[in-house]
Design an enzyme around this catalytic site. Sequence first.
Site, PDB file in Angstrom:
ATOM      1  N   SER A 150      11.068 -86.202   1.371  1.00 38.68           N
ATOM      2  CA  SER A 150      11.799 -86.938   2.410  1.00 38.68           C
ATOM      3  C   SER A 150      12.735 -87.934   1.742  1.00 38.68           C
ATOM      4  CB  SER A 150      10.803 -87.686   3.303  1.00 38.68           C
ATOM      5  OG  SER A 150      11.503 -88.619   4.106  1.00 38.68           O
ATOM      6  N   TYR A 165       3.508 -92.715   4.254  1.00 37.87           N
ATOM      7  CA  TYR A 165       4.369 -91.526   4.153  1.00 37.87           C
ATOM      8  C   TYR A 165       5.268 -91.640   2.918  1.00 37.87           C
ATOM      9  CZ  TYR A 165       7.627 -87.903   5.922  1.00 37.87           C
ATOM     10  OH  TYR A 165       8.404 -86.791   6.093  1.00 37.87           O
ATOM     11  N   LYS A 169       5.163 -89.141  -0.365  1.00 38.41           N
ATOM     12  CA  LYS A 169       6.326 -88.320  -0.734  1.00 38.41           C
ATOM     13  C   LYS A 169       6.841 -88.698  -2.130  1.00 38.41           C
ATOM     14  CE  LYS A 169       6.731 -85.709   3.016  1.00 38.41           C
ATOM     15  NZ  LYS A 169       6.352 -84.290   2.976  1.00 38.41           N
TER      16      LYS A 169
HETATM   17  N1  LIG Z   1      11.675 -83.617  10.700  1.00 38.51           N
HETATM   18  C1  LIG Z   1      12.268 -84.473   9.876  1.00 38.51           C
HETATM   19  O1  LIG Z   1      13.221 -85.189  10.253  1.00 38.51           O
HETATM   20  C2  LIG Z   1      11.794 -84.580   8.445  1.00 38.51           C
HETATM   21  C3  LIG Z   1      12.468 -85.498   7.612  1.00 38.51           C
HETATM   22  C4  LIG Z   1      12.068 -85.620   6.294  1.00 38.51           C
HETATM   23  C5  LIG Z   1      11.039 -84.828   5.806  1.00 38.51           C
HETATM   24  N2  LIG Z   1      10.389 -83.972   6.643  1.00 38.51           N
HETATM   25  C6  LIG Z   1       9.326 -83.140   6.066  1.00 38.51           C
HETATM   26  O2  LIG Z   1       9.531 -81.777   6.426  1.00 38.51           O
HETATM   27  C7  LIG Z   1       8.276 -81.090   6.500  1.00 38.51           C
HETATM   28  C8  LIG Z   1       8.155 -80.370   7.827  1.00 38.51           C
HETATM   29  O3  LIG Z   1       8.293 -81.312   8.865  1.00 38.51           O
HETATM   30  P1  LIG Z   1       8.580 -80.902  10.384  1.00 38.51           P
HETATM   31  O4  LIG Z   1       9.454 -81.971  10.915  1.00 38.51           O
HETATM   32  O5  LIG Z   1       8.990 -79.479  10.488  1.00 38.51           O
HETATM   33  O6  LIG Z   1       7.121 -81.136  10.993  1.00 38.51           O
HETATM   34  P2  LIG Z   1       6.365 -80.455  12.239  1.00 38.51           P
HETATM   35  O7  LIG Z   1       7.322 -79.959  13.232  1.00 38.51           O
HETATM   36  O8  LIG Z   1       5.363 -81.465  12.662  1.00 38.51           O
HETATM   37  O9  LIG Z   1       5.629 -79.216  11.555  1.00 38.51           O
HETATM   38  C9  LIG Z   1       4.629 -79.438  10.612  1.00 38.51           C
HETATM   39  C10 LIG Z   1       3.948 -78.139  10.280  1.00 38.51           C
HETATM   40  O10 LIG Z   1       2.873 -78.443   9.373  1.00 38.51           O
HETATM   41  C11 LIG Z   1       1.634 -77.953   9.905  1.00 38.51           C
HETATM   42  N3  LIG Z   1       0.549 -78.850   9.544  1.00 38.51           N
HETATM   43  C12 LIG Z   1       0.409 -80.152   9.865  1.00 38.51           C
HETATM   44  N4  LIG Z   1      -0.771 -80.608   9.442  1.00 38.51           N
HETATM   45  C13 LIG Z   1      -1.393 -79.562   8.824  1.00 38.51           C
HETATM   46  C14 LIG Z   1      -2.650 -79.404   8.205  1.00 38.51           C
HETATM   47  N5  LIG Z   1      -3.535 -80.423   8.135  1.00 38.51           N
HETATM   48  N6  LIG Z   1      -2.972 -78.198   7.683  1.00 38.51           N
HETATM   49  C15 LIG Z   1      -2.106 -77.151   7.764  1.00 38.51           C
HETATM   50  N7  LIG Z   1      -0.895 -77.258   8.350  1.00 38.51           N
HETATM   51  C16 LIG Z   1      -0.551 -78.438   8.878  1.00 38.51           C
HETATM   52  C17 LIG Z   1       1.881 -77.966  11.424  1.00 38.51           C
HETATM   53  O11 LIG Z   1       1.023 -77.052  12.113  1.00 38.51           O
HETATM   54  P3  LIG Z   1      -0.394 -77.458  12.731  1.00 38.51           P
HETATM   55  O12 LIG Z   1      -0.235 -78.799  13.384  1.00 38.51           O
HETATM   56  O13 LIG Z   1      -0.678 -76.344  13.666  1.00 38.51           O
HETATM   57  O14 LIG Z   1      -1.318 -77.480  11.561  1.00 38.51           O
HETATM   58  C18 LIG Z   1       3.314 -77.474  11.496  1.00 38.51           C
HETATM   59  O15 LIG Z   1       3.363 -76.072  11.390  1.00 38.51           O
HETATM   60  C19 LIG Z   1       7.225 -82.177   6.259  1.00 38.51           C
HETATM   61  O16 LIG Z   1       6.854 -82.159   4.904  1.00 38.51           O
HETATM   62  C20 LIG Z   1       7.937 -83.459   6.585  1.00 38.51           C
HETATM   63  O17 LIG Z   1       7.374 -84.567   5.919  1.00 38.51           O
HETATM   64  C21 LIG Z   1      10.743 -83.827   7.945  1.00 38.51           C
END
Ligand SMILES: NC(=O)c1ccc[n+]([C@@H]2O[C@H](COP(=O)([O-])OP(=O)(O)OC[C@H]3O[C@@H](n4cnc5c(N)ncnc54)[C@H](OP(=O)(O)O)[C@@H]3O)[C@@H](O)[C@H]2O)c1
Length: 263
Positions: A150, A165, A169
């Site tokens: 991130s 967080y 990261k």
């Molecule tokens: N969205 C943003 O703006 C943003 C910005 C910077 C970085 N990121 C990073 O991008 C990545 C994806 O984020 P996203 O926004 O796509 O998040 P999201 O929509 O919440 O999706 C997260 C995914 O991870 C799975 N997950 C969560 N906890 C888990 C666990 N304990 N075991 C196995 N799977 C798990 C969730 O499925 P289940 O809940 O079904 O397990 C889901 O499939 C993350 O690393 C996040 O930190 C996102």
Amino acid sequence: METTVAPDFAGKTALITGAGRGIGRAIALGLADAGAGLILLARSAGQLDETRAMLLHRGAEAARIQVVVADLGDEEQRDHAAGTAIEAARVDILINNAATVEPLGVTAAIPAAELRRAFELNVIAPVALTAAVLPGMLDAGWGRIVNVSSGIVDRPGFMVGGNAYAATKAALEAHTVNLAAELRGTGVTVNAYRPGGVDTAMQAWIREQDPDRIGTALHTRFNQSFTEGALITPERSAAALIAHLGGDDSGSIWDVSDSTARV
Ligand SMILES: NC(=O)c1ccc[n+]([C@@H]2O[C@H](COP(=O)([O-])OP(=O)(O)OC[C@H]3O[C@@H](n4cnc5c(N)ncnc54)[C@H](OP(=O)(O)O)[C@@H]3O)[C@@H](O)[C@H]2O)c1
């Protein structure tokens, strides 16, 4: 609209954590378009099945899609999932994407147990999955590992109230660059990826939290990003990651803003 041709991953298999929605799902769809077989991992079987159905609809071969349901924060489930994945196929590409943004709020009020849970999922799990797939990659002389990070790591002011967080990261990025140095010359690359502000369930969840709990500044910032249309689509962020993946770069922190990939 500018289009970047995806690299060719025909014959390769990718394990993607958090592939049930958001950025992980979009990476799965993009890698399938580039010819990769897929191992989709998350806790929610229903969401993984939806990703699987989307892949089949796009023409992916059913035999090259494996669904693994596991909580990566649980060591036993994680070890079992890793074993299932490497039994199913040699993992050539590992995308450590699943993460939690919790715990949020005033740093001094965060219980140590919640901090440990964040490190377990955001740091220990990617390292453990890497350890599980690495021997196969080293034998093959080729592998690609990407740890989804991130921009918070070097822009702390963007996320006051997200100390856990940010710390996880930052640790993940340090692990990435150090491991890349260890693996230099092996054909296995390790990079981190900062996906930008992406319109996903994680962002929606933060917007819905009580500002008294997570801090007004954090709540306002995330709601403003959304209402001002600053968030990008998961597909766009995934395309930028995949565009990097074909190269031999290792030990880098890729950022979505460095890429011209568009979908
Ligand atoms: N969205 C943003 O703006 C943003 C910005 C910077 C970085 N990121 C990073 O991008 C990545 C994806 O984020 P996203 O926004 O796509 O998040 P999201 O929509 O919440 O999706 C997260 C995914 O991870 C799975 N997950 C969560 N906890 C888990 C666990 N304990 N075991 C196995 N799977 C798990 C969730 O499925 P289940 O809940 O079904 O397990 C889901 O499939 C993350 O690393 C996040 O930190 C996102």
